[in-house]
Design a protein around this motif. Structure first.
Motif, PDB file in Angstrom:
ATOM      1  N   ASP A 117       0.800  -1.225   0.000  1.00 53.39           N
ATOM      2  CA  ASP A 117       0.000   0.000   0.000  1.00 53.39           C
ATOM      3  C   ASP A 117       0.832   1.275   0.000  1.00 53.39           C
ATOM      4  O   ASP A 117       0.406   2.316   0.485  1.00 53.39           O
ATOM      5  CB  ASP A 117      -0.984   0.029   1.182  1.00 53.39           C
ATOM      6  N   ALA A 118       2.033   1.204  -0.556  1.00 53.52           N
ATOM      7  CA  ALA A 118       2.862   2.396  -0.682  1.00 53.52           C
ATOM      8  C   ALA A 118       2.505   3.170  -1.948  1.00 53.52           C
ATOM      9  O   ALA A 118       2.712   4.379  -2.016  1.00 53.52           O
ATOM     10  CB  ALA A 118       4.340   2.012  -0.709  1.00 53.52           C
ATOM     11  N   HIS A 119       1.984   2.451  -2.958  1.00 55.33           N
ATOM     12  CA  HIS A 119       1.605   3.061  -4.227  1.00 55.33           C
ATOM     13  C   HIS A 119       0.372   2.366  -4.782  1.00 55.33           C
ATOM     14  O   HIS A 119       0.105   1.201  -4.473  1.00 55.33           O
ATOM     15  CB  HIS A 119       2.733   2.957  -5.263  1.00 55.33           C
ATOM     16  N   SER A 120      -0.335   3.086  -5.627  1.00 60.27           N
ATOM     17  CA  SER A 120      -1.456   2.497  -6.354  1.00 60.27           C
ATOM     18  C   SER A 120      -0.896   1.700  -7.533  1.00 60.27           C
ATOM     19  O   SER A 120       0.261   1.888  -7.926  1.00 60.27           O
ATOM     20  CB  SER A 120      -2.378   3.600  -6.871  1.00 60.27           C
ATOM     21  N   PRO A 121      -1.708   0.813  -8.118  1.00 59.50           N
ATOM     22  CA  PRO A 121      -1.230   0.086  -9.300  1.00 59.50           C
ATOM     23  C   PRO A 121      -0.780   1.018 -10.427  1.00 59.50           C
ATOM     24  O   PRO A 121       0.235   0.753 -11.074  1.00 59.50           O
ATOM     25  CB  PRO A 121      -2.446  -0.750  -9.716  1.00 59.50           C
ATOM     26  N   SER A 122      -1.514   2.123 -10.647  1.00 57.81           N
ATOM     27  CA  SER A 122      -1.129   3.024 -11.740  1.00 57.81           C
ATOM     28  C   SER A 122       0.240   3.648 -11.495  1.00 57.81           C
ATOM     29  O   SER A 122       1.023   3.832 -12.432  1.00 57.81           O
ATOM     30  CB  SER A 122      -2.187   4.111 -11.937  1.00 57.81           C
TER      31      SER A 122
END
Length: 166
Positions: free
Chosen positions: A126-131
């Motif tokens: 959860d550090a970054h979104s998939p995009s």
């Protein structure tokens, strides 16, 4: 997503951290300058600097002015994904430069796979979104592949991988 223990995901994500990838990128530049040519070293640094610049610009745009893409949950490129997909393929390519082209290609693919694993870890943690992770991997891969394409026919350098590794 593979069901791995969280400590393993953290180990994978740490492979993309600047504390590991930037010293490796500098070692690559020195290896190129001493074992190949200043032109190759400068080319590598320009490509990597441009990729890092894109990461910085996207993060500053969001933090400073709220520029992002809400529909994609995009607030900036994943720096971990960019650095790992840029640096590891180039490092493996250079280590395998004296080998046959098929082995060099395998090294590049393994380096890209390592970068993609780092990008995936950023999403799982959860550090970054998939995009953000996907675009980071794309920018890093384009950086690495541009350098590899440019350097594919280089003669193996005067400096072997052993002193560089040490």
């Amino acid at each position: 997503m593979p069901d791995l223990p969280s400590h393993l995901w953290y180990s994978i994500t740490s492979l993309g951290g600047a504390g590991l990838t930037l010293p490796l990128a500098i070692a690559i530049a020195l290896w190129l300058a001493l074992g190949y040519s200043w032109r190759m070293a400068a080319g590598w640094l320009v490509l990597l600097g441009a990729a890092i610049g894109v990461v910085t610009l996207t993060k500053l745009a969001f933090l400073g002015w709220g520029v992002g893409v809400r529909e994609l949950d995009f607030t900036g490129l994943s720096g971990h994904a960019v650095l790992s997909t840029a640096v590891y393929p180039v490092a493996l390519f250079l280590m395998l430069l004296p080998a046959r082209p098929a082995f060099r290609l395998v090294g590049v693919v393994l380096g890209l796979a390592a970068g993609i694993a780092v990008g995936l870890s950023r999403v799982v943690l959860d550090a970054h979104s998939p995009s953000e992770a996907i675009t980071g991997c794309i920018v890093g891969a384009v950086t690495a592949l541009m350098f590899v394409r440019w350097s594919w026919d280089a003669e193996p350098g005067k400096l072997s991988a052993v002193p560089v590794a040490v």
